[in-house]
Write a protein that holds these residues in place. Structure first.
Motif, PDB file in Angstrom:
ATOM      1  N   HIS A  48       0.834  -1.200   0.000  1.00  0.00           N
ATOM      2  CA  HIS A  48       0.000   0.000   0.000  1.00  0.00           C
ATOM      3  C   HIS A  48       0.868   1.249   0.000  1.00  0.00           C
ATOM      4  O   HIS A  48       1.890   1.317   0.663  1.00  0.00           O
ATOM      5  CB  HIS A  48      -0.910   0.002   1.229  1.00  0.00           C
ATOM      6  CG  HIS A  48      -1.700   1.266   1.354  1.00  0.00           C
ATOM      7  ND1 HIS A  48      -2.720   1.587   0.483  1.00  0.00           N
ATOM      8  CD2 HIS A  48      -1.598   2.293   2.225  1.00  0.00           C
ATOM      9  CE1 HIS A  48      -3.216   2.758   0.821  1.00  0.00           C
ATOM     10  NE2 HIS A  48      -2.559   3.207   1.861  1.00  0.00           N
ATOM     11  N   SER A 108      -4.659  -1.828  -1.566  1.00  0.00           N
ATOM     12  CA  SER A 108      -5.441  -0.977  -0.663  1.00  0.00           C
ATOM     13  C   SER A 108      -5.023  -1.110   0.803  1.00  0.00           C
ATOM     14  O   SER A 108      -5.273  -0.202   1.587  1.00  0.00           O
ATOM     15  CB  SER A 108      -6.927  -1.281  -0.793  1.00  0.00           C
ATOM     16  OG  SER A 108      -7.205  -2.607  -0.392  1.00  0.00           O
ATOM     17  N   ASP A 154      -0.037   5.403   0.269  1.00  0.00           N
ATOM     18  CA  ASP A 154      -1.064   6.443   0.403  1.00  0.00           C
ATOM     19  C   ASP A 154      -1.099   7.409  -0.782  1.00  0.00           C
ATOM     20  O   ASP A 154      -2.135   7.987  -1.088  1.00  0.00           O
ATOM     21  CB  ASP A 154      -0.855   7.255   1.685  1.00  0.00           C
ATOM     22  CG  ASP A 154      -1.272   6.495   2.934  1.00  0.00           C
ATOM     23  OD1 ASP A 154      -2.120   5.589   2.831  1.00  0.00           O
ATOM     24  OD2 ASP A 154      -0.738   6.814   4.013  1.00  0.00           O
ATOM     25  N   ASN A 155       0.034   7.585  -1.451  1.00  0.00           N
ATOM     26  CA  ASN A 155       0.122   8.531  -2.561  1.00  0.00           C
ATOM     27  C   ASN A 155      -0.167   7.898  -3.924  1.00  0.00           C
ATOM     28  O   ASN A 155      -0.097   8.589  -4.939  1.00  0.00           O
ATOM     29  CB  ASN A 155       1.516   9.177  -2.583  1.00  0.00           C
ATOM     30  CG  ASN A 155       1.768   9.970  -1.329  1.00  0.00           C
ATOM     31  OD1 ASN A 155       0.898  10.707  -0.867  1.00  0.00           O
ATOM     32  ND2 ASN A 155       2.939   9.805  -0.747  1.00  0.00           N
ATOM     33  N   ASP A 156      -0.455   6.588  -3.941  1.00  0.00           N
ATOM     34  CA  ASP A 156      -0.695   5.892  -5.202  1.00  0.00           C
ATOM     35  C   ASP A 156      -2.042   5.174  -5.160  1.00  0.00           C
ATOM     36  O   ASP A 156      -2.170   4.113  -4.549  1.00  0.00           O
ATOM     37  CB  ASP A 156       0.421   4.886  -5.473  1.00  0.00           C
ATOM     38  CG  ASP A 156       0.277   4.181  -6.807  1.00  0.00           C
ATOM     39  OD1 ASP A 156      -0.686   4.478  -7.549  1.00  0.00           O
ATOM     40  OD2 ASP A 156       1.135   3.335  -7.106  1.00  0.00           O
ATOM     41  N   PRO A 157      -3.074   5.728  -5.802  1.00  0.00           N
ATOM     42  CA  PRO A 157      -4.404   5.105  -5.770  1.00  0.00           C
ATOM     43  C   PRO A 157      -4.462   3.761  -6.489  1.00  0.00           C
ATOM     44  O   PRO A 157      -5.418   3.017  -6.327  1.00  0.00           O
ATOM     45  CB  PRO A 157      -5.302   6.132  -6.462  1.00  0.00           C
ATOM     46  CG  PRO A 157      -4.391   6.946  -7.286  1.00  0.00           C
ATOM     47  CD  PRO A 157      -3.058   6.956  -6.581  1.00  0.00           C
ATOM     48  N   LYS A 158      -3.432   3.415  -7.267  1.00  0.00           N
ATOM     49  CA  LYS A 158      -3.396   2.134  -7.967  1.00  0.00           C
ATOM     50  C   LYS A 158      -2.556   1.098  -7.228  1.00  0.00           C
ATOM     51  O   LYS A 158      -2.236   0.050  -7.776  1.00  0.00           O
ATOM     52  CB  LYS A 158      -2.878   2.330  -9.385  1.00  0.00           C
ATOM     53  CG  LYS A 158      -3.813   3.175 -10.227  1.00  0.00           C
ATOM     54  CD  LYS A 158      -3.310   3.335 -11.628  1.00  0.00           C
ATOM     55  CE  LYS A 158      -4.277   4.207 -12.423  1.00  0.00           C
ATOM     56  NZ  LYS A 158      -3.831   4.404 -13.788  1.00  0.00           N
ATOM     57  N   ASN A 170      -9.451  -6.166  -3.668  1.00  0.00           N
ATOM     58  CA  ASN A 170      -8.725  -5.585  -4.795  1.00  0.00           C
ATOM     59  C   ASN A 170      -8.767  -6.559  -5.961  1.00  0.00           C
ATOM     60  O   ASN A 170      -8.698  -7.766  -5.763  1.00  0.00           O
ATOM     61  CB  ASN A 170      -7.243  -5.381  -4.449  1.00  0.00           C
ATOM     62  CG  ASN A 170      -7.015  -4.385  -3.350  1.00  0.00           C
ATOM     63  OD1 ASN A 170      -6.659  -3.259  -3.599  1.00  0.00           O
ATOM     64  ND2 ASN A 170      -7.207  -4.795  -2.117  1.00  0.00           N
ATOM     65  N   HIS A 172      -7.092  -2.575  -8.661  1.00  0.00           N
ATOM     66  CA  HIS A 172      -8.368  -1.878  -8.793  1.00  0.00           C
ATOM     67  C   HIS A 172      -9.160  -2.160  -7.523  1.00  0.00           C
ATOM     68  O   HIS A 172      -9.462  -3.323  -7.241  1.00  0.00           O
ATOM     69  CB  HIS A 172      -9.142  -2.386 -10.018  1.00  0.00           C
ATOM     70  CG  HIS A 172      -8.381  -2.228 -11.293  1.00  0.00           C
ATOM     71  ND1 HIS A 172      -8.470  -1.091 -12.064  1.00  0.00           N
ATOM     72  CD2 HIS A 172      -7.503  -3.051 -11.914  1.00  0.00           C
ATOM     73  CE1 HIS A 172      -7.683  -1.233 -13.121  1.00  0.00           C
ATOM     74  NE2 HIS A 172      -7.092  -2.410 -13.052  1.00  0.00           N
ATOM     75  N   HIS A 173      -9.462  -1.132  -6.770  1.00  0.00           N
ATOM     76  CA  HIS A 173     -10.196  -1.291  -5.516  1.00  0.00           C
ATOM     77  C   HIS A 173     -11.661  -1.487  -5.849  1.00  0.00           C
ATOM     78  O   HIS A 173     -12.274  -0.646  -6.495  1.00  0.00           O
ATOM     79  CB  HIS A 173      -9.976  -0.088  -4.613  1.00  0.00           C
ATOM     80  CG  HIS A 173      -8.517   0.176  -4.361  1.00  0.00           C
ATOM     81  ND1 HIS A 173      -8.078   1.279  -3.703  1.00  0.00           N
ATOM     82  CD2 HIS A 173      -7.401  -0.524  -4.681  1.00  0.00           C
ATOM     83  CE1 HIS A 173      -6.755   1.266  -3.632  1.00  0.00           C
ATOM     84  NE2 HIS A 173      -6.334   0.168  -4.229  1.00  0.00           N
TER      85      HIS A 173
END
Length: 100
Positions: A20, A29, A22-26, A54, A62-63
């Motif tokens: 995980h 999770s 925090d700065n990367d939405p891809k 995920n 992909h969440h």
């Protein structure tokens, strides 16, 4: 999470680490992974304790929590992901079963 991938046409392999960010939405999770299932297309469904579910395909996470109907106020805990005979995936999270 670590993934061992064999390279095409050889006996060599590549070890990748996914975590995980925090700065990367891809990114993954959450780092506490409880369950991993591969579907018939080679995509990975990953259940986490704290980040929900995920879908990992083509090197991207992909969440799937909103898509699967998770209540955003509940903890996103996925303990098991199972594949039934019809190829449907069953996520056994807290207090519910969700068909994917």
């Amino acid at each position: 999470m670590y993934c061992l991938e064999f390279t095409d046409g050889s006996d060599n392999y590549k070890l990748s680490r996914y975590q995980h960010d925090d700065n990367d939405p891809k990114s993954l999770s959450h780092n506490d992974v409880y369950s991993i299932v591969e579907d018939s297309r080679g995509h990975l469904w990953i259940g986490t304790f704290g980040g929900g579910i995920n879908l990992f395909k083509q090197g991207v996470f992909h969440h799937q929590n909103n898509h699967l109907g998770y209540d955003s106020e509940l903890p996103e805990t996925v303990r098991f992901i199972l594949r039934n005979q019809a190829g449907t995936y069953v996520d056994r999270g807290q207090k519910r079963i969700v068909l994917v």
